[in-house]
Scaffold this motif. Structure first.
Motif, PDB file in Angstrom:
ATOM      1  N   SER A  96      68.017  38.200  33.532  1.00 21.96           N
ATOM      2  CA  SER A  96      68.526  39.564  33.684  1.00 21.96           C
ATOM      3  C   SER A  96      69.618  39.844  32.660  1.00 21.96           C
ATOM      4  O   SER A  96      70.467  38.996  32.382  1.00 21.96           O
ATOM      5  CB  SER A  96      69.093  39.750  35.098  1.00 21.96           C
ATOM      6  N   PHE A  97      69.581  41.046  32.096  1.00 20.39           N
ATOM      7  CA  PHE A  97      70.670  41.492  31.218  1.00 20.39           C
ATOM      8  C   PHE A  97      71.144  42.877  31.638  1.00 20.39           C
ATOM      9  O   PHE A  97      71.533  43.697  30.817  1.00 20.39           O
ATOM     10  CB  PHE A  97      70.242  41.468  29.739  1.00 20.39           C
ATOM     11  N   GLU A  98      71.116  43.132  32.950  1.00 18.10           N
ATOM     12  CA  GLU A  98      71.528  44.444  33.437  1.00 18.10           C
ATOM     13  C   GLU A  98      73.006  44.707  33.167  1.00 18.10           C
ATOM     14  O   GLU A  98      73.418  45.855  33.049  1.00 18.10           O
ATOM     15  CB  GLU A  98      71.190  44.608  34.914  1.00 18.10           C
ATOM     16  N   THR A  99      73.833  43.645  33.030  1.00 14.24           N
ATOM     17  CA  THR A  99      75.239  43.873  32.687  1.00 14.24           C
ATOM     18  C   THR A  99      75.367  44.412  31.267  1.00 14.24           C
ATOM     19  O   THR A  99      76.299  45.166  30.975  1.00 14.24           O
ATOM     20  CB  THR A  99      76.061  42.585  32.841  1.00 14.24           C
ATOM     21  N   LEU A 100      74.446  44.033  30.377  1.00 11.94           N
ATOM     22  CA  LEU A 100      74.461  44.592  29.018  1.00 11.94           C
ATOM     23  C   LEU A 100      74.193  46.087  29.054  1.00 11.94           C
ATOM     24  O   LEU A 100      74.842  46.860  28.337  1.00 11.94           O
ATOM     25  CB  LEU A 100      73.421  43.887  28.146  1.00 11.94           C
ATOM     26  N   LEU A 101      73.241  46.512  29.880  1.00 10.60           N
ATOM     27  CA  LEU A 101      72.906  47.934  29.951  1.00 10.60           C
ATOM     28  C   LEU A 101      74.116  48.751  30.405  1.00 10.60           C
ATOM     29  O   LEU A 101      74.395  49.827  29.869  1.00 10.60           O
ATOM     30  CB  LEU A 101      71.724  48.150  30.890  1.00 10.60           C
ATOM     31  N   LEU A 102      74.854  48.231  31.384  1.00 12.13           N
ATOM     32  CA  LEU A 102      76.054  48.934  31.845  1.00 12.13           C
ATOM     33  C   LEU A 102      77.136  48.906  30.775  1.00 12.13           C
ATOM     34  O   LEU A 102      77.835  49.896  30.555  1.00 12.13           O
ATOM     35  CB  LEU A 102      76.561  48.307  33.141  1.00 12.13           C
ATOM     36  N   TRP A 103      77.261  47.788  30.077  1.00 12.75           N
ATOM     37  CA  TRP A 103      78.249  47.652  28.995  1.00 12.75           C
ATOM     38  C   TRP A 103      77.982  48.665  27.881  1.00 12.75           C
ATOM     39  O   TRP A 103      78.904  49.325  27.385  1.00 12.75           O
ATOM     40  CB  TRP A 103      78.200  46.223  28.467  1.00 12.75           C
ATOM     41  N   LEU A 104      76.715  48.817  27.493  1.00  9.26           N
ATOM     42  CA  LEU A 104      76.376  49.778  26.442  1.00  9.26           C
ATOM     43  C   LEU A 104      76.663  51.208  26.899  1.00  9.26           C
ATOM     44  O   LEU A 104      77.086  52.051  26.112  1.00  9.26           O
ATOM     45  CB  LEU A 104      74.908  49.630  26.048  1.00  9.26           C
ATOM     46  N   THR A 105      76.432  51.467  28.182  1.00  9.11           N
ATOM     47  CA  THR A 105      76.714  52.796  28.727  1.00  9.11           C
ATOM     48  C   THR A 105      78.175  53.177  28.550  1.00  9.11           C
ATOM     49  O   THR A 105      78.507  54.347  28.325  1.00  9.11           O
ATOM     50  CB  THR A 105      76.357  52.840  30.225  1.00  9.11           C
ATOM     51  N   GLY A 106      79.068  52.193  28.648  1.00 10.64           N
ATOM     52  CA  GLY A 106      80.494  52.464  28.595  1.00 10.64           C
ATOM     53  C   GLY A 106      81.082  52.532  27.206  1.00 10.64           C
ATOM     54  O   GLY A 106      82.283  52.811  27.054  1.00 10.64           O
ATOM     55  N   GLN A 107      80.286  52.300  26.170  1.00 11.90           N
ATOM     56  CA  GLN A 107      80.839  52.316  24.814  1.00 11.90           C
ATOM     57  C   GLN A 107      81.250  53.735  24.419  1.00 11.90           C
ATOM     58  O   GLN A 107      80.600  54.712  24.796  1.00 11.90           O
ATOM     59  CB  GLN A 107      79.811  51.793  23.811  1.00 11.90           C
ATOM     60  N   PRO A 108      82.352  53.860  23.677  1.00  9.89           N
ATOM     61  CA  PRO A 108      82.769  55.199  23.237  1.00  9.89           C
ATOM     62  C   PRO A 108      81.763  55.791  22.264  1.00  9.89           C
ATOM     63  O   PRO A 108      81.092  55.065  21.528  1.00  9.89           O
ATOM     64  CB  PRO A 108      84.126  54.930  22.571  1.00  9.89           C
ATOM     65  N   GLY A 109      81.668  57.097  22.279  1.00 10.95           N
ATOM     66  CA  GLY A 109      80.755  57.776  21.378  1.00 10.95           C
ATOM     67  C   GLY A 109      79.546  58.328  22.098  1.00 10.95           C
ATOM     68  O   GLY A 109      79.268  57.974  23.246  1.00 10.95           O
ATOM     69  N   PRO A 110      78.792  59.187  21.433  1.00 11.72           N
ATOM     70  CA  PRO A 110      77.618  59.805  22.053  1.00 11.72           C
ATOM     71  C   PRO A 110      76.595  58.753  22.471  1.00 11.72           C
ATOM     72  O   PRO A 110      76.317  57.798  21.748  1.00 11.72           O
ATOM     73  CB  PRO A 110      77.072  60.710  20.945  1.00 11.72           C
ATOM     74  N   TYR A 111      76.029  58.968  23.672  1.00 15.74           N
ATOM     75  CA  TYR A 111      75.110  57.987  24.259  1.00 15.74           C
ATOM     76  C   TYR A 111      73.999  58.735  24.996  1.00 15.74           C
ATOM     77  O   TYR A 111      74.224  59.781  25.607  1.00 15.74           O
ATOM     78  CB  TYR A 111      75.870  57.096  25.250  1.00 15.74           C
ATOM     79  N   GLY A 112      72.806  58.188  24.930  1.00 17.19           N
ATOM     80  CA  GLY A 112      71.678  58.748  25.681  1.00 17.19           C
ATOM     81  C   GLY A 112      70.676  57.655  25.993  1.00 17.19           C
ATOM     82  O   GLY A 112      70.895  56.476  25.696  1.00 17.19           O
ATOM     83  N   ARG A 113      69.574  58.056  26.601  1.00 16.37           N
ATOM     84  CA  ARG A 113      68.487  57.121  26.904  1.00 16.37           C
ATOM     85  C   ARG A 113      67.206  57.675  26.325  1.00 16.37           C
ATOM     86  O   ARG A 113      66.895  58.853  26.485  1.00 16.37           O
ATOM     87  CB  ARG A 113      68.364  56.908  28.406  1.00 16.37           C
ATOM     88  N   LEU A 114      66.477  56.795  25.636  1.00 14.94           N
ATOM     89  CA  LEU A 114      65.247  57.199  24.974  1.00 14.94           C
ATOM     90  C   LEU A 114      64.061  56.807  25.853  1.00 14.94           C
ATOM     91  O   LEU A 114      63.871  55.629  26.157  1.00 14.94           O
ATOM     92  CB  LEU A 114      65.152  56.519  23.608  1.00 14.94           C
TER      93      LEU A 114
END
Length: 256
Positions: A96-114
């Motif tokens: 599992s790398f679900e903690t990575l997904l949450l970590w990327l969500t919190g990064q500063p700057g524009p973010y979305g999901r493709l």
């Protein structure tokens, strides 16, 4: 226990009301599980913005009112060449790398999901637009994007190995004028997660409550109708320097 959506990421979180930990009248997360749920409907809903970049084959979803992009520019970007950047961060299969997904969500700057229909994308783009799953986190600029990808290492022997012994590497595929820079930024975030992988501290504050200042760690603030969600990652301890960054590699439909 409550379901929570943060920039499109969904978690089921057990909260406790407390006046400690700087929470005041807020709710402090005590445990968290990855989950999916039906978004709230009706007057209290906060709908995502869906931007079609190639009809329903490639759709960018934004769950952040502060993020603005140029749909026409991103449509042109997806139709253009791809830049590959690999992070050097690997993990075994079935990990599992679900903690990575949450970590990327919190990064500063524009973010979305493709969101990508991978079968149609192969037919339409010749294999250039290939995320690791039907939905992939994406870092954005006004006219460029990069999304998370995985590749299996040692394809020659992987088929003979048990899944848990296979190795996979995280990387980024970038599109648009700033493809290399955005993909590099995504891989930098992956390497930072790999170095210390902290667990976030999540507090939900009622609207009108002053959110305490951050101690310098990474923080994501998610404003909602009645609350503000503060997701804070502690500042990592000093560690060894990051791995060397592989060079960016342009890829076009003609070469895949």
């Amino acid at each position: 226990m409550a379901p929570l959506r943060m920039r499109g990421i969904t978690r089921s979180i057990a909260f406790a009301r407390t006046n400690s930990d700087g929470a005041g009248d807020g709710l402090v997360a005590r445990s968290m599980l990855m989950c999916g749920f039906v978004p709230m409907q009706g007057a209290g809903s906060i709908p995502e913005q869906h931007i079609e970049l190639a009809g329903n084959t490639v759709v960018l979803r934004l769950d952040d009112g502060t993020t603005t992009v140029d749909p026409d520019a991103l449509t042109a970007a997806i139709a253009g060449p791809r830049t590959e950047v690999w992070s050097g961060v690997t993990l075994p299969g079935r990990t599992s790398f679900e903690t990575l997904l949450l970590w990327l969500t919190g990064q500063p700057g524009p973010y979305g999901r493709l969101f990508v229909d991978r079968e149609q994308a192969v037919e339409r783009f010749g294999g250039v637009v290939v995320p690791f799953a039907a939905v992939s986190p994406a870092f954005l600029t006004g006219d460029s994007l990069a999304h998370l990808v995985l590749r299996k290492l040692d394809e020659q022997t992987a088929a003979e190995q048990p899944p848990q012994e296979q190795r996979w590497e995280f990387g980024a595929h970038g599109f648009g004028p700033d493809a290399a820079a955005v993909a590099d930024r995504l891989c930098d975030a992956i390497r930072a997660w790999d170095r210390h992988a902290p667990n976030p501290h999540i507090v939900v504050y009622p609207t009108g409550t002053t959110v305490p200042p951050n101690d310098g760690g990474l923080r994501l603030l998610v404003p909602r109708r009645h609350t503000t969600i503060a997701v804070t990652w502690p500042t990592p301890s000093p560690t060894s320097p990051p791995a060397a960054q592989p060079a960016s590699t342009p890829v076009s439909a003609a070469t895949t």
